[in-house]
Design a protein around this motif. Structure first.
Motif, PDB file in Angstrom:
ATOM      1  N   CYS A  40      31.976 -69.117  81.086  1.00 20.28           N
ATOM      2  CA  CYS A  40      30.766 -69.161  80.269  1.00 20.28           C
ATOM      3  C   CYS A  40      31.006 -68.477  78.930  1.00 20.28           C
ATOM      4  O   CYS A  40      31.511 -67.346  78.882  1.00 20.28           O
ATOM      5  CB  CYS A  40      29.603 -68.508  80.998  1.00 20.28           C
ATOM      6  N   GLU A  41      30.615 -69.150  77.875  1.00 17.68           N
ATOM      7  CA  GLU A  41      30.790 -68.599  76.535  1.00 17.68           C
ATOM      8  C   GLU A  41      30.007 -67.307  76.362  1.00 17.68           C
ATOM      9  O   GLU A  41      30.439 -66.411  75.643  1.00 17.68           O
ATOM     10  CB  GLU A  41      30.336 -69.651  75.504  1.00 17.68           C
ATOM     11  N   ARG A  42      28.877 -67.171  77.061  1.00 23.72           N
ATOM     12  CA  ARG A  42      28.030 -65.999  76.877  1.00 23.72           C
ATOM     13  C   ARG A  42      28.369 -64.874  77.855  1.00 23.72           C
ATOM     14  O   ARG A  42      28.721 -63.769  77.442  1.00 23.72           O
ATOM     15  CB  ARG A  42      26.548 -66.370  77.017  1.00 23.72           C
ATOM     16  N   CYS A  43      28.285 -65.134  79.162  1.00 23.90           N
ATOM     17  CA  CYS A  43      28.425 -64.038  80.131  1.00 23.90           C
ATOM     18  C   CYS A  43      29.842 -63.873  80.669  1.00 23.90           C
ATOM     19  O   CYS A  43      30.142 -62.878  81.335  1.00 23.90           O
ATOM     20  CB  CYS A  43      27.458 -64.228  81.296  1.00 23.90           C
ATOM     21  N   GLY A  44      30.734 -64.843  80.399  1.00 25.75           N
ATOM     22  CA  GLY A  44      32.116 -64.718  80.829  1.00 25.75           C
ATOM     23  C   GLY A  44      32.354 -65.060  82.279  1.00 25.75           C
ATOM     24  O   GLY A  44      33.495 -65.001  82.747  1.00 25.75           O
ATOM     25  N   SER A  45      31.312 -65.413  83.026  1.00 21.74           N
ATOM     26  CA  SER A  45      31.475 -65.758  84.428  1.00 21.74           C
ATOM     27  C   SER A  45      31.628 -67.273  84.562  1.00 21.74           C
ATOM     28  O   SER A  45      31.801 -67.993  83.580  1.00 21.74           O
ATOM     29  CB  SER A  45      30.279 -65.254  85.227  1.00 21.74           C
ATOM     30  N   SER A  56      28.223 -55.870  80.755  1.00 25.63           N
ATOM     31  CA  SER A  56      28.709 -55.350  79.479  1.00 25.63           C
ATOM     32  C   SER A  56      28.236 -53.905  79.294  1.00 25.63           C
ATOM     33  O   SER A  56      27.268 -53.460  79.919  1.00 25.63           O
ATOM     34  CB  SER A  56      28.200 -56.205  78.319  1.00 25.63           C
ATOM     35  N   GLU A  57      28.911 -53.180  78.414  1.00 28.81           N
ATOM     36  CA  GLU A  57      28.505 -51.802  78.132  1.00 28.81           C
ATOM     37  C   GLU A  57      27.096 -51.768  77.548  1.00 28.81           C
ATOM     38  O   GLU A  57      26.293 -50.884  77.867  1.00 28.81           O
ATOM     39  CB  GLU A  57      29.500 -51.167  77.161  1.00 28.81           C
ATOM     40  N   ARG A  58      26.798 -52.717  76.718  1.00 34.11           N
ATOM     41  CA  ARG A  58      25.483 -52.778  76.093  1.00 34.11           C
ATOM     42  C   ARG A  58      24.400 -53.041  77.143  1.00 34.11           C
ATOM     43  O   ARG A  58      23.331 -52.427  77.128  1.00 34.11           O
ATOM     44  CB  ARG A  58      25.475 -53.880  75.041  1.00 34.11           C
ATOM     45  N   ASP A 101      18.144 -61.956  76.067  1.00 27.54           N
ATOM     46  CA  ASP A 101      19.325 -62.501  76.712  1.00 27.54           C
ATOM     47  C   ASP A 101      20.617 -61.992  76.082  1.00 27.54           C
ATOM     48  O   ASP A 101      21.595 -61.716  76.779  1.00 27.54           O
ATOM     49  CB  ASP A 101      19.318 -64.035  76.639  1.00 27.54           C
ATOM     50  N   GLU A 102      20.644 -61.886  74.776  1.00 24.71           N
ATOM     51  CA  GLU A 102      21.868 -61.470  74.099  1.00 24.71           C
ATOM     52  C   GLU A 102      22.239 -60.035  74.448  1.00 24.71           C
ATOM     53  O   GLU A 102      23.416 -59.683  74.494  1.00 24.71           O
ATOM     54  CB  GLU A 102      21.706 -61.622  72.585  1.00 24.71           C
ATOM     55  N   VAL A 103      21.251 -59.205  74.695  1.00 26.46           N
ATOM     56  CA  VAL A 103      21.522 -57.819  75.076  1.00 26.46           C
ATOM     57  C   VAL A 103      21.990 -57.752  76.528  1.00 26.46           C
ATOM     58  O   VAL A 103      22.978 -57.096  76.857  1.00 26.46           O
ATOM     59  CB  VAL A 103      20.272 -56.936  74.886  1.00 26.46           C
ATOM     60  N   LEU A 104      21.280 -58.436  77.405  1.00 25.78           N
ATOM     61  CA  LEU A 104      21.529 -58.297  78.839  1.00 25.78           C
ATOM     62  C   LEU A 104      22.678 -59.159  79.353  1.00 25.78           C
ATOM     63  O   LEU A 104      23.370 -58.766  80.290  1.00 25.78           O
ATOM     64  CB  LEU A 104      20.256 -58.658  79.620  1.00 25.78           C
ATOM     65  N   LEU A 105      22.876 -60.319  78.760  1.00 26.56           N
ATOM     66  CA  LEU A 105      23.747 -61.304  79.376  1.00 26.56           C
ATOM     67  C   LEU A 105      25.062 -61.556  78.659  1.00 26.56           C
ATOM     68  O   LEU A 105      25.983 -62.104  79.257  1.00 26.56           O
ATOM     69  CB  LEU A 105      22.992 -62.637  79.511  1.00 26.56           C
ATOM     70  N   LEU A 161      28.675 -60.959  77.346  1.00 27.95           N
ATOM     71  CA  LEU A 161      29.829 -60.098  77.579  1.00 27.95           C
ATOM     72  C   LEU A 161      30.843 -60.355  76.472  1.00 27.95           C
ATOM     73  O   LEU A 161      31.406 -61.456  76.382  1.00 27.95           O
ATOM     74  CB  LEU A 161      30.466 -60.391  78.942  1.00 27.95           C
ATOM     75  N   PRO A 162      31.087 -59.364  75.604  1.00 27.37           N
ATOM     76  CA  PRO A 162      32.022 -59.566  74.496  1.00 27.37           C
ATOM     77  C   PRO A 162      33.423 -59.902  75.014  1.00 27.37           C
ATOM     78  O   PRO A 162      33.827 -59.441  76.089  1.00 27.37           O
ATOM     79  CB  PRO A 162      32.013 -58.210  73.778  1.00 27.37           C
ATOM     80  N   PRO A 163      34.181 -60.700  74.275  1.00 24.57           N
ATOM     81  CA  PRO A 163      35.535 -61.078  74.715  1.00 24.57           C
ATOM     82  C   PRO A 163      36.430 -59.889  75.041  1.00 24.57           C
ATOM     83  O   PRO A 163      37.223 -59.952  75.983  1.00 24.57           O
ATOM     84  CB  PRO A 163      36.076 -61.871  73.509  1.00 24.57           C
ATOM     85  N   GLU A 164      36.288 -58.808  74.279  1.00 30.17           N
ATOM     86  CA  GLU A 164      37.156 -57.647  74.507  1.00 30.17           C
ATOM     87  C   GLU A 164      36.845 -56.924  75.809  1.00 30.17           C
ATOM     88  O   GLU A 164      37.638 -56.086  76.266  1.00 30.17           O
ATOM     89  CB  GLU A 164      37.062 -56.668  73.327  1.00 30.17           C
ATOM     90  N   GLU A 165      35.699 -57.219  76.437  1.00 36.11           N
ATOM     91  CA  GLU A 165      35.349 -56.572  77.702  1.00 36.11           C
ATOM     92  C   GLU A 165      35.623 -57.482  78.904  1.00 36.11           C
ATOM     93  O   GLU A 165      35.319 -57.113  80.036  1.00 36.11           O
ATOM     94  CB  GLU A 165      33.878 -56.158  77.685  1.00 36.11           C
ATOM     95  N   ARG A 166      36.199 -58.620  78.672  1.00 36.10           N
ATOM     96  CA  ARG A 166      36.450 -59.575  79.752  1.00 36.10           C
ATOM     97  C   ARG A 166      37.831 -59.360  80.368  1.00 36.10           C
ATOM     98  O   ARG A 166      38.781 -58.987  79.677  1.00 36.10           O
ATOM     99  CB  ARG A 166      36.315 -61.014  79.248  1.00 36.10           C
TER     100      ARG A 166
END
Length: 612
Positions: free
Chosen positions: A173-178, A233-235, A352-356, A358-363
């Motif tokens: 997923c482009e957004r959550c990485g799952s 994500s950390e955020r 959604d952007e805050v909660l869901l 996951l930045p690429p660097e955290e994947r």
């Protein structure tokens, strides 16, 4: 759309309900079953229930049975023998999960068991400990055990053939990485889909963005879950108010978590007045929780009964429901009636952007479809072909090899079609065997062979062996001259499309590789500078020249190729010719494999390769 769920404030009424539920157990179970979300219809990976067994447990007897099948499964001569050490390590890891963690099921589907902080802690420890196996991501497992990625992939592919594990394809997923969704066949992936966890629409465009993982058979590792988890994500973690996972049960009976009440089993403080988000990507639930006021001294606990099925999102476009409570001192009675792992995950942010996201660097890393389809053991899966979609799937980097026989036209003229074809087939058998041990044969084009590899290093090693072995084993029956090939290697991006039931490559990278091959001399391989710039490629190139008396480097050159706008830099190596060609492979290399078994491999794969 807004939904307000009724709540019960009386403990006495709650006890009465439980007593009545005990007397009406059969009716309750029937009612729960009739309204249960059908996981076979709505979700991807939820297994059938094994009644009496707790979720997130392993069965070593079942593992040993499947492993015995692995031992008896005949391997291709191009693949290494079974790795006993790998499976011993995996078995040792699974042995940690034989016993449950105490989230037991009740016969009555309407009943709940009270759980507290210690239970949650034990469960989190189990889930984290099991993460390397649920599912298995080879790119992550390699950091946990002393085995190479190549070995891990080979073993898991063979394990898939005997049913020990299942291979799964899941676009990232482009957004959550799952996983956007999960399919057992590559060809089942759609051109686009909404993420099961965060509902983001994703276009499936690249094999580089498709995760390949392996899931144990449920009788070996029993996991009641309807989706894979999103990484927090950390955020998003900064917005957490309550994070309390719970296991699903086979019967649908549930568990109670309490905030602001429950004495020593309280899992958190009372929720303050406000609007919260309750989202669980594993059970695919998402609702708002509206707390109407702060807790007052005269308030008594709210009993909030929540079947998971009533919080599942079925349509990504639907407006989220709202569950309202008068205040934030709550007993959450959670009923996992979709038979999925569930997290009571309450956050004080709604966006959604805050909660869901996951930045690429955290994947974390994962094994891609690009790597898998070019792996040597992928020959086991002739049915795993890319889907026919309007937009062909791309691959950002693939190493392409073209070979062709030198002087094949004159060979057919002097020998005749039949004897010449037999010689060509012998050369195919050698190439197929060597290429399959390090990559894959894509197709034959007349006498030419097209192969694909995941690295320049693997391609150079395979070609060097082929250039030496073909003259040793393929000679002109009349002139006794050895058969020679020319080879070109190039890498770059391509598109992958299904052609004649196989994964084929198209694009300028393929055109350039073919042109480079045509520029090579007899028993020579030309390697583009782009390939030699790959990690490990130049090193293996230099080592081959330094350590092998049969090979020598050819001058660097700048190739002006037809249809290619700019010159292509290349460097080559060639076979040093001698009057007498050795009949035995140097240092006992791969072609000690007997020709009868090679022929069997060729016959099995012939219908998928094209050509003679």
């Amino acid at each position: 759309m807004t939904m307000t769920t009724s709540v019960e404030n009386s403990a006495e009424k709650r006890l009465t309900n439980l007593e009545n539920g005990g007397k009406k157990g059969a009716a309750a179970n029937n009612r729960r079953t009739s309204t249960m979300v059908d996981i076979s219809q709505n979700h991807s990976i939820g297994p059938a229930p094994i009644f009496g067994r707790e979720s997130h447990t392993a069965d070593l007897d079942e593992f040993d049975k499947a492993l015995e099948l692995m031992k008896n499964y005949e391997r291709s001569p191009t693949d290494p023998p079974m790795s006993e050490s790998f499976w011993a390590t995996i078995r040792s890891g699974l042995a940690e999960f034989i016993e449950g963690v105490g989230y037991e099921e009740l016969e009555n589907a309407e009943s709940t068991i009270v759980k507290g902080p210690n239970d949650i802690s034990n469960l989190i420890t189990r889930v984290v400990g099991m993460s390397a196996y649920n599912p298995i991501h080879p790119a992550r497992l390699v950091n946990e055990i002393e085995e190479s990625t190549d070995t891990i992939l080979t073993e898991l592919m063979y394990a898939t053939k005997v049913g020990l594990v299942a291979m799964q394809w899941a676009p990232e997923c482009e957004r959550c990485g799952s996983a956007v969704l999960i399919r057992s066949h590559l060809g089942q992936l759609p051109a686009s889909a909404h993420c099961n966890g965060c509902h983001q629409k994703n276009d499936v465009l690249s094999l580089d963005k498709i995760m390949v993982s392996f899931m144990f058979s449920p009788n070996i590792l029993y996991i009641l879950a309807n989706n894979f988890a999103c990484t927090l994500s950390e955020r998003s973690a900064n917005a957490n108010v309550v994070f309390a996972p719970m296991l699903a049960t086979n019967t649908g009976s549930g568990f109670r978590y309490s905030v602001g009440c429950g004495d020593e089993l309280k899992i958190g403080e009372s929720l303050k007045k406000g609007r919260y988000r309750m989202h669980c990507p594993v059970s695919m639930t998402d609702v708002f929780l509206e707390v109407e006021s702060d807790v007052q001294d005269t308030d008594t606990p709210v009993e909030l009964r929540l079947p998971v099925s009533e919080m599942v999102i079925h349509d990504p476009q639907e407006k989220l429901k709202t569950i309202s409570v008068p205040h934030g001192m709550i007993h959450f009675d959670l009923l996992p009636d979709t038979r999925s792992f569930f997290v009571l995950w309450i956050q004080n942010a709604l966006d959604d952007e805050v909660l869901l996201r996951l930045p690429p660097e955290e994947r974390g890393p994962y094994t891609t479809a690009s790597e898998v389809i070019n792996h040597g053991a992928f020959h086991l899966f002739h049915d795993q072909v890319v889907p026919r979609t309007p937009n062909a799937l791309s691959i950002s980097d693939v190493v392409i090899v073209f070979t062709d026989i030198v002087g094949s036209t004159s060979m057919y003229a002097t020998l005749g079609d039949g004897p010449a074809l037999e010689l060509v087939r012998n050369h195919f058998e050698i190439l197929f065997s060597i290429f399959a041990s390090k990559g894959r044969v894509v197709k034959t084009i007349g006498d030419a062979v097209m192969g694909s590899f995941s690295s320049g290093k693997a391609a150079i090693e395979a070609v060097a062996e082929s250039i030496q072995e073909i003259p040793r084993h393929c000679t002109h029956p009349e002139t006794k001259q050895p058969l020679e090939i020319r080879v070109g290697i190039h890498h770059g991006s391509a598109v992958v499309v299904p052609v004649n039931g196989m994964n084929d490559y198209f694009g300028q990278t393929i055109n350039v590789a073919a042109r480079i091959e045509a520029s090579a001399g007899a028993s020579e391989c030309l390697v583009s500078a782009a390939v030699l710039e790959e990690p490990g490629a130049k090193e293996v190139f230099d080592t081959l020249i330094e350590d092998n008396s049969n090979l020598e480097a050819t001058p660097k050159r700048c190739l002006n190729l037809k249809g290619v706008a700019v010159p292509v830099k290349a460097q080559g190596f060639r076979l040093i010719k001698s009057e007498e060609v050795e009949k035995q492979p140097k240092n006992g290399v791969a072609l000690a494999i007997d020709w009868a078994r090679r022929s069997l491999v060729f016959q099995k794969r012939g219908s998928h390769q094209g050509g003679p």
